[in-house]
Write an enzyme that holds these catalytic residues in place. Sequence first.
Site, PDB file in Angstrom:
ATOM      1  N   ASN A 165      14.241   1.383  -8.337  1.00 19.20           N
ATOM      2  CA  ASN A 165      13.135   1.497  -9.298  1.00 19.20           C
ATOM      3  C   ASN A 165      13.261   2.779 -10.113  1.00 19.20           C
ATOM      4  O   ASN A 165      12.982   2.791 -11.313  1.00 19.20           O
ATOM      5  CB  ASN A 165      11.786   1.442  -8.581  1.00 19.20           C
ATOM      6  CG  ASN A 165      11.344   0.012  -8.317  1.00 19.20           C
ATOM      7  OD1 ASN A 165      10.955  -0.699  -9.239  1.00 19.20           O
ATOM      8  ND2 ASN A 165      11.441  -0.421  -7.068  1.00 19.20           N
TER       9      ASN A 165
ATOM     10  N   ARG B 145       1.576  17.039  10.330  1.00 17.27           N
ATOM     11  CA  ARG B 145       1.337  16.351   9.065  1.00 17.27           C
ATOM     12  C   ARG B 145       0.479  17.185   8.116  1.00 17.27           C
ATOM     13  O   ARG B 145       0.675  17.183   6.894  1.00 17.27           O
ATOM     14  CB  ARG B 145       0.707  14.973   9.347  1.00 17.27           C
ATOM     15  CG  ARG B 145       0.547  14.069   8.139  1.00 17.27           C
ATOM     16  CD  ARG B 145       1.815  13.945   7.307  1.00 17.27           C
ATOM     17  NE  ARG B 145       2.784  13.057   7.867  1.00 17.27           N
ATOM     18  CZ  ARG B 145       3.239  11.939   7.293  1.00 17.27           C
ATOM     19  NH1 ARG B 145       2.836  11.595   6.099  1.00 17.27           N
ATOM     20  NH2 ARG B 145       4.136  11.194   7.891  1.00 17.27           N
TER      21      ARG B 145
ATOM     22  N   HIS C  35       4.203  -1.867  -5.726  1.00 13.98           N
ATOM     23  CA  HIS C  35       4.152  -2.543  -4.422  1.00 13.98           C
ATOM     24  C   HIS C  35       4.774  -3.940  -4.567  1.00 13.98           C
ATOM     25  O   HIS C  35       4.457  -4.654  -5.522  1.00 13.98           O
ATOM     26  CB  HIS C  35       2.707  -2.648  -3.921  1.00 13.98           C
ATOM     27  CG  HIS C  35       2.629  -3.245  -2.555  1.00 13.98           C
ATOM     28  ND1 HIS C  35       2.934  -2.527  -1.421  1.00 13.98           N
ATOM     29  CD2 HIS C  35       2.361  -4.517  -2.154  1.00 13.98           C
ATOM     30  CE1 HIS C  35       2.825  -3.326  -0.365  1.00 13.98           C
ATOM     31  NE2 HIS C  35       2.483  -4.530  -0.774  1.00 13.98           N
TER      32      HIS C  35
HETATM   33  C1  GAR Z   1      10.610  -1.447  -3.559  1.00 16.80           C
HETATM   34  O1  GAR Z   1      10.673  -2.824  -3.316  1.00 16.80           O
HETATM   35  C2  GAR Z   1       9.161  -1.008  -3.658  1.00 16.80           C
HETATM   36  O2  GAR Z   1       8.329  -1.946  -4.258  1.00 16.80           O
HETATM   37  C3  GAR Z   1       8.822  -0.832  -2.200  1.00 16.80           C
HETATM   38  O3  GAR Z   1       9.965  -0.212  -1.643  1.00 16.80           O
HETATM   39  C4  GAR Z   1      11.127  -0.646  -2.360  1.00 16.80           C
HETATM   40  C5  GAR Z   1      11.930   0.558  -2.772  1.00 16.80           C
HETATM   41  O4  GAR Z   1      13.150   0.183  -3.363  1.00 16.80           O
HETATM   42  N1  GAR Z   1       7.623  -0.048  -2.030  1.00 16.80           N
HETATM   43  C6  GAR Z   1       6.721  -0.286  -1.086  1.00 16.80           C
HETATM   44  O5  GAR Z   1       6.869  -1.150  -0.232  1.00 16.80           O
HETATM   45  C7  GAR Z   1       5.482   0.598  -1.121  1.00 16.80           C
HETATM   46  N2  GAR Z   1       4.466   0.078  -0.299  1.00 16.80           N
HETATM   47  P1  GAR Z   1      13.978   1.210  -4.279  1.00 16.80           P
HETATM   48  O6  GAR Z   1      14.115   2.517  -3.507  1.00 16.80           O
HETATM   49  O7  GAR Z   1      15.322   0.546  -4.451  1.00 16.80           O
HETATM   50  O8  GAR Z   1      13.240   1.401  -5.572  1.00 16.80           O
END
Ligand code: GAR
Length: 216
Positions: free
Chosen positions: A14, A66, A110
Amino acid sequence: MLKIVVCVSGGGTNLQAILDAIDEKKITNTEITAVISNNAGARALTRAENHGIPAICMSPKNYPDRAAFNQAFTEKMCELNPDLIVLAGFLVKIPETMVKKFSNRIVNIHPSLIPSFCGVGYYGLTVHEKALERGVKVTGATVHFVNEGMDEGPIIAQKAVCIEDGDTPEILQRRVMEQAEWILLPQAIDDIANGRIEVVNNKVRKTEKTEIKLQK
Ligand code: GAR
């Protein structure tokens, strides 16, 4: 110029979609000033470095607890002082103080159609596993503002993706990325950078900026 900080945990596809969209001028008026990851080995950090963007690693593992991490993370963000924080596959809960300081200035992608398959425990591949387990025929992705809840902030944009026979979580994840995530997130950033998004009564309204044409 909208200054953004992108937070990532893993592969960073992303992030790559955002970098490409800026290069191709599909996102305008925007500059990534830093990329932060909680994971020192994240490929996303290399993607940032390759683009000459400061890549910062901040992991909860390097803090006594944390609360100490949350404080350091919030201080770092305040020091960077972005106009917008983009969570592009960032799997760490955003501290409440940061959410308050950057109210309606944090967006998240998401990989499902919220309110389905979201909330605590729903991230990455698990989201697609759960969608396949439930047998839904349509899934998708959502870009939303981040509030104190988990995946509960105002929704900016959503795109549906069909589930096909024989899908595995990995195949479905890839399709959702290609058909939804890599399109939606850059679009949302461009909309914010160009003043086309406003939040009214906790809901997002997209306004088309009208161009004033001079009559001859
Ligand atoms: C993506 O599919 C994003 O939507 C998800 O993690 C992946 C990261 O991929 N995010 C979540 O699940 C947040 N709750 P990337 O590092 O290749 O962009």
